[in-house]
Write an enzyme that holds these catalytic residues in place. Structure first.
Site, PDB file in Angstrom:
ATOM      1  N   CYS A 118       0.809  -1.224   0.000  1.00 13.99           N
ATOM      2  CA  CYS A 118       0.000   0.000   0.000  1.00 13.99           C
ATOM      3  C   CYS A 118       0.844   1.277   0.000  1.00 13.99           C
ATOM      4  O   CYS A 118       0.354   2.345  -0.337  1.00 13.99           O
ATOM      5  CB  CYS A 118      -0.920   0.012   1.217  1.00 13.99           C
ATOM      6  SG  CYS A 118      -1.911  -1.478   1.321  1.00 13.99           S
ATOM      7  N   HIS A 258      -3.526   6.797   3.684  1.00  7.36           N
ATOM      8  CA  HIS A 258      -3.904   5.535   3.041  1.00  7.36           C
ATOM      9  C   HIS A 258      -5.298   5.150   3.551  1.00  7.36           C
ATOM     10  O   HIS A 258      -5.561   5.146   4.747  1.00  7.36           O
ATOM     11  CB  HIS A 258      -2.873   4.463   3.400  1.00  7.36           C
ATOM     12  CG  HIS A 258      -3.259   3.089   2.977  1.00  7.36           C
ATOM     13  ND1 HIS A 258      -3.837   2.833   1.757  1.00  7.36           N
ATOM     14  CD2 HIS A 258      -3.154   1.892   3.606  1.00  7.36           C
ATOM     15  CE1 HIS A 258      -4.072   1.539   1.645  1.00  7.36           C
ATOM     16  NE2 HIS A 258      -3.675   0.945   2.760  1.00  7.36           N
ATOM     17  N   ASN A 288     -10.174  -0.607   0.838  1.00  9.32           N
ATOM     18  CA  ASN A 288      -8.721  -0.452   0.766  1.00  9.32           C
ATOM     19  C   ASN A 288      -8.257  -0.890  -0.629  1.00  9.32           C
ATOM     20  O   ASN A 288      -8.282  -2.074  -0.943  1.00  9.32           O
ATOM     21  CB  ASN A 288      -8.087  -1.319   1.864  1.00  9.32           C
ATOM     22  CG  ASN A 288      -6.576  -1.259   1.865  1.00  9.32           C
ATOM     23  OD1 ASN A 288      -5.963  -0.749   0.921  1.00  9.32           O
ATOM     24  ND2 ASN A 288      -5.965  -1.784   2.911  1.00  9.32           N
TER      25      ASN A 288
HETATM   26  O1  UT7 Z   1      -3.259  -2.798   3.507  1.00 12.25           O
HETATM   27  C1  UT7 Z   1      -3.580  -3.810   4.430  1.00 12.25           C
HETATM   28  C2  UT7 Z   1      -3.953  -3.138   5.605  1.00 12.25           C
HETATM   29  N1  UT7 Z   1      -4.665  -3.908   6.556  1.00 12.25           N
HETATM   30  C3  UT7 Z   1      -5.506  -3.300   7.360  1.00 12.25           C
HETATM   31  O2  UT7 Z   1      -5.780  -2.141   7.255  1.00 12.25           O
HETATM   32  C4  UT7 Z   1      -6.128  -4.128   8.446  1.00 12.25           C
HETATM   33  C5  UT7 Z   1      -5.868  -3.551   9.790  1.00 12.25           C
HETATM   34  N2  UT7 Z   1      -6.726  -4.181  10.764  1.00 12.25           N
HETATM   35  C6  UT7 Z   1      -8.039  -3.854  10.869  1.00 12.25           C
HETATM   36  O3  UT7 Z   1      -8.491  -2.967  10.198  1.00 12.25           O
HETATM   37  C7  UT7 Z   1      -8.846  -4.564  11.907  1.00 12.25           C
HETATM   38  O4  UT7 Z   1      -8.001  -5.386  12.694  1.00 12.25           O
HETATM   39  C8  UT7 Z   1      -9.977  -5.452  11.278  1.00 12.25           C
HETATM   40  C9  UT7 Z   1     -11.032  -4.562  10.658  1.00 12.25           C
HETATM   41  C10 UT7 Z   1      -9.382  -6.375  10.235  1.00 12.25           C
HETATM   42  C11 UT7 Z   1     -10.644  -6.291  12.372  1.00 12.25           C
HETATM   43  O5  UT7 Z   1     -11.114  -5.458  13.387  1.00 12.25           O
HETATM   44  P1  UT7 Z   1     -10.795  -5.804  14.896  1.00 12.25           P
HETATM   45  O6  UT7 Z   1     -11.502  -4.827  15.738  1.00 12.25           O
HETATM   46  O7  UT7 Z   1      -9.302  -5.889  15.048  1.00 12.25           O
HETATM   47  O8  UT7 Z   1     -11.486  -7.205  15.065  1.00 12.25           O
HETATM   48  P2  UT7 Z   1     -10.825  -8.589  15.489  1.00 12.25           P
HETATM   49  O9  UT7 Z   1      -9.940  -9.103  14.417  1.00 12.25           O
HETATM   50  O10 UT7 Z   1     -10.272  -8.458  16.873  1.00 12.25           O
HETATM   51  O11 UT7 Z   1     -12.096  -9.492  15.527  1.00 12.25           O
HETATM   52  C12 UT7 Z   1     -13.159  -9.265  16.451  1.00 12.25           C
HETATM   53  C13 UT7 Z   1     -14.225 -10.281  16.168  1.00 12.25           C
HETATM   54  C14 UT7 Z   1     -13.673 -11.690  16.059  1.00 12.25           C
HETATM   55  O12 UT7 Z   1     -14.577 -12.526  16.742  1.00 12.25           O
HETATM   56  P3  UT7 Z   1     -14.066 -13.414  17.957  1.00 12.25           P
HETATM   57  O13 UT7 Z   1     -12.981 -14.259  17.380  1.00 12.25           O
HETATM   58  O14 UT7 Z   1     -13.586 -12.420  18.960  1.00 12.25           O
HETATM   59  O15 UT7 Z   1     -15.303 -14.145  18.354  1.00 12.25           O
HETATM   60  C15 UT7 Z   1     -13.692 -11.968  14.587  1.00 12.25           C
HETATM   61  O16 UT7 Z   1     -13.850 -13.343  14.260  1.00 12.25           O
HETATM   62  O17 UT7 Z   1     -14.871 -10.004  14.935  1.00 12.25           O
HETATM   63  C16 UT7 Z   1     -14.906 -11.197  14.143  1.00 12.25           C
HETATM   64  N3  UT7 Z   1     -14.841 -10.837  12.729  1.00 12.25           N
HETATM   65  C17 UT7 Z   1     -15.926 -10.557  11.998  1.00 12.25           C
HETATM   66  N4  UT7 Z   1     -17.233 -10.529  12.285  1.00 12.25           N
HETATM   67  C18 UT7 Z   1     -18.075 -10.185  11.314  1.00 12.25           C
HETATM   68  C19 UT7 Z   1     -13.734 -10.709  11.952  1.00 12.25           C
HETATM   69  N5  UT7 Z   1     -14.102 -10.342  10.708  1.00 12.25           N
HETATM   70  C20 UT7 Z   1     -15.436 -10.243  10.712  1.00 12.25           C
HETATM   71  C21 UT7 Z   1     -16.382  -9.891   9.738  1.00 12.25           C
HETATM   72  N6  UT7 Z   1     -17.672  -9.871  10.076  1.00 12.25           N
HETATM   73  N7  UT7 Z   1     -16.027  -9.569   8.472  1.00 12.25           N
END
Ligand code: UT7
Length: 331
Positions: A118, A258, A288
């Site tokens: 990115c 970004h 993104n």
């Molecule tokens: O250029 C590449 C750049 N990458 C990024 O910008 C990603 C950076 N990271 C993020 O933006 C965030 O970490 C995410 C948006 C990917 C995830 O948000 P988060 O607040 O960190 O959530 P998490 O990964 O801690 O997940 C929380 C919960 C989990 O459930 P459990 O395991 O705690 O029961 C996930 O399984 O949310 C669940 N989850 C979802 N639920 C519904 C993960 N993805 C999804 C989804 N829909 N798409």
């Protein structure tokens, strides 16, 4: 940064291209266990664009390049070098930049790709500006083009909701003194490379039936660790880029970060104490788009009149590597 003999280099023209097909959060609800509410709250994304079967990094990049060349008021044959930032090239080789060179008719132009995720567009802009400043070339075309939809595991809800396809481009040329690139900060921390990558297909793990069955050719990511890195990297890098040209946050008219996630943008803005009105975002519409995100945002901000001549604009990014890149421009 500039010695007295060096030429000022900056953006002479900018353009973008987004595929027509829109994939909404409601569409994603039918593919994986997710919800519009979850995606919107955690990322700020409502919809993203998806390339058609025939669209590639080169075709998207070509469309954006044509817009940027038109905006710069030059001819394709005036372009002497093309740098394409992409992690989703048409082929392993030749470079996507070579395909674009042919498609736009930039006869004989040097062409190469940058594989920095990115942050690639800002890396490219910095390299192109040096080339112009030192007199190596007069017009360098920098393109950010990615079609991550073709490298996503559409059964992995952790990643498939985040990305979209698109391309943006800028013509970097000599411009009036004291305008253009004033300062920058680019860097990487390869010890974090595992946090965001495509595991198979390279010399580390060549393609095989196993790698295909394991879906090891699609992007994997440790979301929460990347999130923490992103906030720190974008804010620290912005500070260093501003310091490099003796400016401060209050001198900046518009921040163009970004477009990965609204929460990352807000957290970085908070660390830098930037009011949200001075930040340009369009992640809501496009998700993104990787290396394309910053040039698409710059082109849109310019079109909407959010940037005026003389404004100080800061672009800041993080991405695979892991890497970071920021630049300070006087528009
Ligand atoms: O250029 C590449 C750049 N990458 C990024 O910008 C990603 C950076 N990271 C993020 O933006 C965030 O970490 C995410 C948006 C990917 C995830 O948000 P988060 O607040 O960190 O959530 P998490 O990964 O801690 O997940 C929380 C919960 C989990 O459930 P459990 O395991 O705690 O029961 C996930 O399984 O949310 C669940 N989850 C979802 N639920 C519904 C993960 N993805 C999804 C989804 N829909 N798409």
């Amino acid at each position: 940064m500039r010695g007295s003999k060096l030429r000022a280099a900056g953006v002479k023209g900018i353009g973008a291209y987004l595929p027509e097909r829109i994939l909404t959060n409601a569409d994603l609800e039918k593919l994986v266990e997710t919800s519009d509410q979850w995606i919107l709250e955690r990322t700020g994304i409502r919809e993203r664009r998806i390339a058609s079967k025939d669209e590639t990094a080169a075709t998207l990049g070509t469309r954006a390049a044509i817009e940027a060349i038109k905006d710069a008021g030059i001819n394709p044959t005036d372009v002497q070098c093309i740098i394409t930032a992409t992690i989703t090239p048409d082929y392993f080789f030749p470079a996507t930049a070579c395909l674009i060179q042919d498609a736009i008719g930039a006869t004989g132009a040097a062409a190469f790709d940058l594989l920095v995720g990115c942050t690639g567009f800002v890396y490219g802009l910095v390299i192109a500006s040096q080339m112009v400043s030192y007199g190596a070339f007069d017009n360098v075309l920098v393109i950010g083009a990615d079609v991550l939809s073709k490298f996503i595991n559409w059964r992995d809800r952790h990643t498939c909701v985040l990305f979209g396809d698109g391309a943006g481009a800028a013509v970097i040329s000599q411009i009036d003194d004291d305008y253009g690139l004033l300062g920058f900060d680019i860097g990487s921390d390869g010890s974090l490379s595992k946090l965001l990558r495509i595991e198979a297909g390279g010399s580390h793990r060549p393609a095989s039936l196993m790698t295909v069955l394991e879906e090891a050719h699609s992007l994997t990511m440790n979301g929460s660790e990347v999130f923490k890195f992103a906030v720190r990297a974008m804010s620290d890098s912005t500070r260093r880029a501003l310091q490099a040209c003796g400016l401060d946050v209050e001198h900046v008219s518009l921040f163009v970060p970004h477009q990965a996630n609204m929460r990352i943008v807000r957290a970085a803005a908070e660390r830098l104490q930037i009011p949200i009105e001075r930040i340009f975002t369009n992640v809501e519409k496009y998700g993104n788009t990787s290396a394309a995100s910053i040039p698409i945002a710059l082109a849109e901000a310019d079109k909407l009149g959010r940037i005026k001549r003389g404004d100080i604009v800061v672009c800041t990014s993080f991405g695979g590597g892991l890497s970071w890149a920021s630049c300070v421009l006087r528009w």
